[in-house]
Design a protein around this motif. Structure first.
Motif, PDB file in Angstrom:
ATOM      1  N   ALA A 155       0.863  -1.181   0.000  1.00  0.00           N
ATOM      2  CA  ALA A 155       0.000   0.000   0.000  1.00  0.00           C
ATOM      3  C   ALA A 155       0.897   1.227   0.000  1.00  0.00           C
ATOM      4  O   ALA A 155       1.920   1.249   0.694  1.00  0.00           O
ATOM      5  N   ASN A 156       0.520   2.249  -0.788  1.00  0.00           N
ATOM      6  CA  ASN A 156       1.377   3.429  -0.850  1.00  0.00           C
ATOM      7  C   ASN A 156       0.622   4.637  -1.390  1.00  0.00           C
ATOM      8  O   ASN A 156      -0.551   4.543  -1.762  1.00  0.00           O
ATOM      9  N   ASN A 157       1.308   5.763  -1.449  1.00  0.00           N
ATOM     10  CA  ASN A 157       0.712   7.020  -1.897  1.00  0.00           C
ATOM     11  C   ASN A 157       1.345   7.564  -3.173  1.00  0.00           C
ATOM     12  O   ASN A 157       1.089   8.717  -3.550  1.00  0.00           O
ATOM     13  N   VAL A 158       2.154   6.770  -3.846  1.00  0.00           N
ATOM     14  CA  VAL A 158       2.860   7.235  -5.044  1.00  0.00           C
ATOM     15  C   VAL A 158       2.233   6.699  -6.320  1.00  0.00           C
ATOM     16  O   VAL A 158       1.908   7.437  -7.243  1.00  0.00           O
ATOM     17  N   ARG A 159       2.017   5.369  -6.384  1.00  0.00           N
ATOM     18  CA  ARG A 159       1.485   4.759  -7.599  1.00  0.00           C
ATOM     19  C   ARG A 159       1.004   3.343  -7.294  1.00  0.00           C
ATOM     20  O   ARG A 159       1.471   2.714  -6.335  1.00  0.00           O
ATOM     21  N   PRO A 160       0.095   2.821  -8.097  1.00  0.00           N
ATOM     22  CA  PRO A 160      -0.259   1.401  -7.959  1.00  0.00           C
ATOM     23  C   PRO A 160       0.953   0.539  -8.314  1.00  0.00           C
ATOM     24  O   PRO A 160       1.744   0.907  -9.194  1.00  0.00           O
ATOM     25  N   ILE A 161       1.095  -0.573  -7.621  1.00  0.00           N
ATOM     26  CA  ILE A 161       2.160  -1.523  -7.958  1.00  0.00           C
ATOM     27  C   ILE A 161       1.582  -2.521  -8.954  1.00  0.00           C
ATOM     28  O   ILE A 161       0.698  -3.313  -8.606  1.00  0.00           O
ATOM     29  N   GLY A 169      12.555   2.642  -5.488  1.00  0.00           N
ATOM     30  CA  GLY A 169      12.694   3.863  -4.716  1.00  0.00           C
ATOM     31  C   GLY A 169      11.615   4.130  -3.686  1.00  0.00           C
ATOM     32  O   GLY A 169      11.716   5.108  -2.933  1.00  0.00           O
ATOM     33  N   LEU A 170      10.585   3.288  -3.617  1.00  0.00           N
ATOM     34  CA  LEU A 170       9.510   3.525  -2.658  1.00  0.00           C
ATOM     35  C   LEU A 170      10.011   3.325  -1.225  1.00  0.00           C
ATOM     36  O   LEU A 170      10.596   2.293  -0.900  1.00  0.00           O
ATOM     37  N   LYS A 171       9.759   4.309  -0.394  1.00  0.00           N
ATOM     38  CA  LYS A 171      10.078   4.170   1.038  1.00  0.00           C
ATOM     39  C   LYS A 171       8.909   3.444   1.694  1.00  0.00           C
ATOM     40  O   LYS A 171       7.858   4.034   1.952  1.00  0.00           O
ATOM     41  N   LEU A 172       9.094   2.158   1.948  1.00  0.00           N
ATOM     42  CA  LEU A 172       8.015   1.333   2.482  1.00  0.00           C
ATOM     43  C   LEU A 172       8.302   0.945   3.920  1.00  0.00           C
ATOM     44  O   LEU A 172       9.377   0.410   4.223  1.00  0.00           O
ATOM     45  N   ARG A 173       7.347   1.177   4.795  1.00  0.00           N
ATOM     46  CA  ARG A 173       7.448   0.676   6.158  1.00  0.00           C
ATOM     47  C   ARG A 173       7.312  -0.832   6.130  1.00  0.00           C
ATOM     48  O   ARG A 173       6.433  -1.384   5.473  1.00  0.00           O
ATOM     49  N   ILE A 174       8.208  -1.525   6.829  1.00  0.00           N
ATOM     50  CA  ILE A 174       8.135  -2.982   6.930  1.00  0.00           C
ATOM     51  C   ILE A 174       8.118  -3.389   8.394  1.00  0.00           C
ATOM     52  O   ILE A 174       8.547  -2.635   9.275  1.00  0.00           O
ATOM     53  N   ALA A 175       7.610  -4.581   8.653  1.00  0.00           N
ATOM     54  CA  ALA A 175       7.737  -5.156   9.992  1.00  0.00           C
ATOM     55  C   ALA A 175       9.216  -5.414  10.263  1.00  0.00           C
ATOM     56  O   ALA A 175       9.965  -5.766   9.341  1.00  0.00           O
ATOM     57  N   VAL A 208       7.249   8.021   5.229  1.00  0.00           N
ATOM     58  CA  VAL A 208       7.307   6.868   4.334  1.00  0.00           C
ATOM     59  C   VAL A 208       6.285   7.063   3.223  1.00  0.00           C
ATOM     60  O   VAL A 208       5.302   7.792   3.381  1.00  0.00           O
ATOM     61  N   ASP A 209       6.531   6.414   2.090  1.00  0.00           N
ATOM     62  CA  ASP A 209       5.596   6.474   0.962  1.00  0.00           C
ATOM     63  C   ASP A 209       4.456   5.478   1.118  1.00  0.00           C
ATOM     64  O   ASP A 209       3.380   5.663   0.537  1.00  0.00           O
ATOM     65  N   GLY A 210       4.729   4.414   1.857  1.00  0.00           N
ATOM     66  CA  GLY A 210       3.728   3.366   1.982  1.00  0.00           C
ATOM     67  C   GLY A 210       4.181   2.298   2.945  1.00  0.00           C
ATOM     68  O   GLY A 210       5.076   2.514   3.777  1.00  0.00           O
ATOM     69  N   GLU A 211       3.602   1.125   2.803  1.00  0.00           N
ATOM     70  CA  GLU A 211       3.870   0.042   3.746  1.00  0.00           C
ATOM     71  C   GLU A 211       3.555  -1.294   3.109  1.00  0.00           C
ATOM     72  O   GLU A 211       2.798  -1.381   2.145  1.00  0.00           O
ATOM     73  N   GLU A 212       4.155  -2.356   3.657  1.00  0.00           N
ATOM     74  CA  GLU A 212       3.662  -3.705   3.372  1.00  0.00           C
ATOM     75  C   GLU A 212       2.784  -4.031   4.565  1.00  0.00           C
ATOM     76  O   GLU A 212       3.204  -3.906   5.712  1.00  0.00           O
ATOM     77  N   SER A 217      -5.331  -4.600   9.053  1.00  0.00           N
ATOM     78  CA  SER A 217      -4.696  -3.529   9.828  1.00  0.00           C
ATOM     79  C   SER A 217      -4.985  -2.160   9.215  1.00  0.00           C
ATOM     80  O   SER A 217      -5.141  -1.168   9.948  1.00  0.00           O
ATOM     81  N   ILE A 218      -5.022  -2.097   7.888  1.00  0.00           N
ATOM     82  CA  ILE A 218      -5.374  -0.831   7.241  1.00  0.00           C
ATOM     83  C   ILE A 218      -6.734  -0.360   7.752  1.00  0.00           C
ATOM     84  O   ILE A 218      -6.944   0.827   8.012  1.00  0.00           O
ATOM     85  N   TYR A 219      -7.635  -1.307   7.917  1.00  0.00           N
ATOM     86  CA  TYR A 219      -8.987  -0.992   8.385  1.00  0.00           C
ATOM     87  C   TYR A 219      -9.008  -0.669   9.879  1.00  0.00           C
ATOM     88  O   TYR A 219      -9.524   0.369  10.303  1.00  0.00           O
ATOM     89  N   ALA A 220      -8.430  -1.552  10.675  1.00  0.00           N
ATOM     90  CA  ALA A 220      -8.489  -1.384  12.129  1.00  0.00           C
ATOM     91  C   ALA A 220      -7.818  -0.097  12.581  1.00  0.00           C
ATOM     92  O   ALA A 220      -8.271   0.563  13.519  1.00  0.00           O
ATOM     93  N   LEU A 221      -6.730   0.285  11.910  1.00  0.00           N
ATOM     94  CA  LEU A 221      -5.966   1.467  12.306  1.00  0.00           C
ATOM     95  C   LEU A 221      -6.276   2.685  11.436  1.00  0.00           C
ATOM     96  O   LEU A 221      -5.613   3.714  11.543  1.00  0.00           O
ATOM     97  N   LYS A 222      -7.273   2.543  10.546  1.00  0.00           N
ATOM     98  CA  LYS A 222      -7.741   3.638   9.683  1.00  0.00           C
ATOM     99  C   LYS A 222      -6.646   4.195   8.768  1.00  0.00           C
ATOM    100  O   LYS A 222      -6.646   5.395   8.438  1.00  0.00           O
ATOM    101  N   HIS A 223      -5.739   3.332   8.344  1.00  0.00           N
ATOM    102  CA  HIS A 223      -4.712   3.788   7.409  1.00  0.00           C
ATOM    103  C   HIS A 223      -5.304   4.185   6.067  1.00  0.00           C
ATOM    104  O   HIS A 223      -4.666   4.896   5.291  1.00  0.00           O
ATOM    105  N   TYR A 224      -6.527   3.719   5.774  1.00  0.00           N
ATOM    106  CA  TYR A 224      -7.169   4.094   4.510  1.00  0.00           C
ATOM    107  C   TYR A 224      -7.383   5.606   4.419  1.00  0.00           C
ATOM    108  O   TYR A 224      -7.592   6.152   3.332  1.00  0.00           O
ATOM    109  N   GLU A 225      -7.292   6.294   5.549  1.00  0.00           N
ATOM    110  CA  GLU A 225      -7.421   7.758   5.545  1.00  0.00           C
ATOM    111  C   GLU A 225      -6.179   8.437   4.981  1.00  0.00           C
ATOM    112  O   GLU A 225      -6.232   9.596   4.560  1.00  0.00           O
ATOM    113  N   VAL A 226      -5.047   7.724   4.999  1.00  0.00           N
ATOM    114  CA  VAL A 226      -3.769   8.324   4.577  1.00  0.00           C
ATOM    115  C   VAL A 226      -3.072   7.485   3.518  1.00  0.00           C
ATOM    116  O   VAL A 226      -1.852   7.532   3.374  1.00  0.00           O
ATOM    117  N   LEU A 227      -3.841   6.692   2.762  1.00  0.00           N
ATOM    118  CA  LEU A 227      -3.312   5.877   1.673  1.00  0.00           C
ATOM    119  C   LEU A 227      -4.123   6.100   0.408  1.00  0.00           C
ATOM    120  O   LEU A 227      -5.333   6.327   0.463  1.00  0.00           O
TER     121      LEU A 227
END
Length: 335
Positions: A155-161, A169-175, A208-212, A217-227
């Motif tokens: 998931a990210n804010n730059v482009r669809p994968i 070059g995507l700065k992705l948050r990882i576990a 970060v640009d996005g995350e794996e 979790s996107i739903y539970a933590l409302k990341h859909y508001e910032v993705l």
């Protein structure tokens, strides 16, 4: 360890009519069961089923204080507490064990366990049990069950994968994981380790640009508001293991141990059969309603990511025969 039936897929939660095996006594066993995870997530819903089954089937001789939402600390804190014996039971992600052993990292090898049915079968195998037993022996714990938070995607804010080239070059948050750092770098991303609770702000502030991440979790933590974009690939699962302090486990009677194993199995089955698919469906709708664009990486594009994972698999095969055996088992189940 677990006696579970095959995953049904979307049916109603499995139920069992508890049959009390003993009358309550003054010797009631008290168990604190801590979970780092969000109480809205599917694993917690399965845990509540497990608690109900265990308490009722034991006839009140087992009393469980279930504490979710990381109230008793993060995963690393809880692992230390369980090994010290200050609490009796915890639910922690398999990645948490990587501080102590590389064995459980096999469960999150990229592109190995790519769907829930395969994961469910693999975790019930003798090969998985051999890993659970070895980890338990080395750390002084007893792994008594498993659950699942949700398979990971991009998931990210730059482009669809749509291909591996889009990762560049995507700065992705990882576990936190050396393995994931190596893999993400190899496919062109710039992996960033950000604490789980800080990911929302990191996305919002463009740290970060996005995350794996999993859809749940996107739903539970409302990341859909910032993705802006979610690209589904089924990169790896995010399993949770239910773990007891070994000395405490050994203090229980054989009947009590079996009741707990059965209860954990029931809760885990309910997650895979009901809670997880229902929650993911709800989560996808929330993301779509919020305007997040969703695509699926498949065909030749997905094969690129699979091919890139081969060297990681080979590296982990060489680490331990138990890992190699598990990979072989998964491959045989995939045929």
């Amino acid at each position: 360890m677990l006696v579970l039936t095959a995953c049904g897929g979307g049916g109603s939660a499995a139920t069992a009519t508890p049959t009390p095996t003993a009358a309550p006594t003054a010797e009631t066993v008290k168990i604190v069961w801590a979970n780092y995870g969000n109480s809205k997530m599917p694993p917690a819903q399965g845990d509540y089923d497990s608690v109900k089954y265990i308490e009722e089937t034991s006839g009140g001789t087992i009393d469980i204080d279930y504490v979710p939402d990381g109230v008793l600390g993060g995963e690393a804190d809880m692992m230390q507490q369980i090994m010290d014996g200050t609490i009796q039971c915890v639910s922690v992600g398999t990645s948490t064990f990587s501080t102590f052993t590389s064995l459980t990292e096999v469960f999150q090898l990229p592109c190995l366990l790519t769907d829930y049915n395969l994961e469910y079968q693999a975790f019930q195998s003798d090969e998985a049990q051999a890993i659970f037993d070895k980890v338990g022996e080395d750390l002084g714990v007893k792994i008594v069950g498993f659950s699942e938070n949700g398979i990971r995607h991009f998931a990210n804010n730059v482009r669809p994968i749509t291909s591996m080239a889009d990762m560049k070059g995507l700065k992705l948050r990882i576990a936190p994981s050396n393995m994931l750092t190596t893999y993400m770098t190899s496919i062109g991303a710039n992996p960033q380790v950000v604490p789980y609770a800080e990911v929302y702000s990191a996305l919002q502030n463009k740290v970060v640009d996005g995350e794996e991440i999993n859809i749940t979790s996107i739903y539970a933590l409302k990341h859909y508001e910032v993705l802006k974009y979610i690209s589904e690939i089924g990169l790896y699962p995010f399993p949770t293991l239910m773990v007891f302090n070994l000395d405490f486990w050994n203090s229980l009677t054989a009947d009590q141990q079996q009741i707990i194993l059965d209860g954990m199995a029931l809760g885990g089955k309910n997650v895979f059969d009901n809670y997880l698919p229902a929650y993911e469906e709800e989560a996808l709708k929330a993301c779509t309603d919020a305007g997040v664009q969703i695509n699926v990486i498949e065909g030749d594009a997905k094969q690129e990511f699979i091919d890139a994972s081969a060297s990681v698999w080979d590296e982990y095969r060489a680490k331990d025969p138990l890992i190699a055996n598990f990979i072989d088992k998964v491959e045989s189940l995939s045929k």
